[in-house]
Design a protein around this motif. Structure first.
Motif, mmCIF file in Angstrom:
data_model
loop_
_atom_site.group_PDB
_atom_site.id
_atom_site.type_symbol
_atom_site.label_atom_id
_atom_site.label_comp_id
_atom_site.label_asym_id
_atom_site.label_seq_id
_atom_site.Cartn_x
_atom_site.Cartn_y
_atom_site.Cartn_z
ATOM 1 N N GLY A 4 44.691 40.652 47.924
ATOM 2 C CA GLY A 4 45.220 41.798 47.190
ATOM 3 C C GLY A 4 46.052 42.716 48.063
ATOM 4 N N THR B 148 47.378 42.823 41.846
ATOM 5 C CA THR B 148 46.835 42.650 43.194
ATOM 6 C C THR B 148 45.979 43.836 43.627
ATOM 7 O OG1 THR B 148 48.949 43.452 44.073
ATOM 8 C CG2 THR B 148 48.612 41.071 44.005
ATOM 9 N N LEU C 16 42.771 43.362 42.125
ATOM 10 C CA LEU C 16 42.021 42.356 42.875
ATOM 11 C C LEU C 16 41.325 42.987 44.078
ATOM 12 C CD1 LEU C 16 41.273 39.384 43.337
ATOM 13 C CD2 LEU C 16 43.415 39.125 44.620
ATOM 14 N N VAL C 17 41.983 43.947 44.726
ATOM 15 C CA VAL C 17 41.344 44.672 45.828
ATOM 16 C C VAL C 17 40.104 45.408 45.319
ATOM 17 C CG1 VAL C 17 41.620 46.534 47.515
ATOM 18 C CG2 VAL C 17 43.496 44.942 47.105
#
Length: 281
Positions: free
Chosen positions: A110, A80, A83-84
């Motif tokens: 995220g 996650t 993903l950010v």
């Protein structure tokens, strides 16, 4: 109390997670006027672009929380946070409202793991009577992320441009992702095996829980609303302040919350031995 080397690393990870979330939630206020100019956004589109990060975070909380319990912090937090980073980098390639919106949604999803993940790491790796103090410490040190997204971000954006700043941020975000992967155990080994999940209905019936929930709404929501949503456009459009002046106002607002976090954390630590540890029957 003396912490182990692994606990110190985990503390650093928690600070980074909190700082990352605070930065992105506050950065929209500073970037809003620039996105309006670069992408020709209407007021409605700008509000959606800024606010969607919060909506995406809210909607992703439940599934990501379940994934943290099922697969453990290492896999979920690493993915996650990455993903950010990807969402931040995608902002650079945005060509208009739709593409910028998608990038912001990715960031919001995220970030859904950062708050839950931080508390999970603290609760599973530190004594219960240290939780309040450590939480206050996270607010103080991690609040630097919120501070960085106010005046420092405004000054840096004015000097380098927002795209260059976001490019550096996307690369820097990979550092806590790597730290999480190295500092946490594989799978769900951080989960205390003797602790069974508490049903939501039972949690809601816990004495004192609903007042705490209500208090969190009225205390946390205002600063998030001001710094992350309408603070930047309001000070710029209504009062005609410059980007640096707007950042300075938000800077001191965040600084006040950091000081408060430290004070309450120390008070909680001082009162913990007398208060005892509450348990759910």
């Amino acid at each position: 109390m003396t912490y182990t080397f692994r606990q110190i690393i985990l503390l650093g990870v928690c600070v980074a997670l909190f700082a990352l979330g605070q930065f992105h939630r506050a950065a929209g206020a500073v970037a809003a006027p620039l996105w309006t100019t670069d992408f020709g956004l209407t007021a409605e589109e700008l509000g959606t672009v800024i606010g969607v990060i919060f909506l995406a975070t809210i909607l992703a909380q439940a599934p990501i929380g379940a994934a943290l319990d099922r697969f453990g912090p290492r896999a979920v937090l690493t993915l996650t946070i990455a993903l950010v980073a990807a969402g931040t980098y995608a902002c650079l390639w945005a060509s208009g409202y739709a593409s910028l919106l998608l990038a912001r949604i990715a960031i919001g999803v995220g970030l859904a793991s950062t708050g839950v993940g931080m508390y999970l790491l603290l609760a599973r790796n530190f004594p219960n009577d240290q939780f309040g103090f450590l939480n206050g410490l996270m607010v103080t040190l991690g609040g630097i992320g919120g501070l960085a997204a106010t005046y420092p971000l405004a000054a840096l954006v004015e000097a380098q441009g927002w795209r260059a700043v976001f490019a550096g941020l996307s690369v820097g975000t990979l550092v806590p992702a790597l730290a999480v992967f190295l500092a946490t155990r594989p799978g769900s080994d951080d989960t205390p095996k003797e602790d069974a999940p508490v049903p939501l209905t039972q949690l809601l019936q816990t004495p004192g829980f609903l007042p705490i929930l209500a208090m969190s709404v009225v205390t946390y929501a205002p600063i998030v609303t001001i710094t992350g949503l309408w603070g930047g456009p309001y000070f710029t459009d209504v009062h005609g302040l410059s980007l640096s002046q707007t950042g300075a106002i938000l800077f001191w607002l965040f600084a006040a919350t950091m000081i408060a976090g430290t004070v309450f954390g120390l008070l909680d630590k001082k009162g913990a031995p007398r208060r005892g540890t509450a348990t759910i029957a």
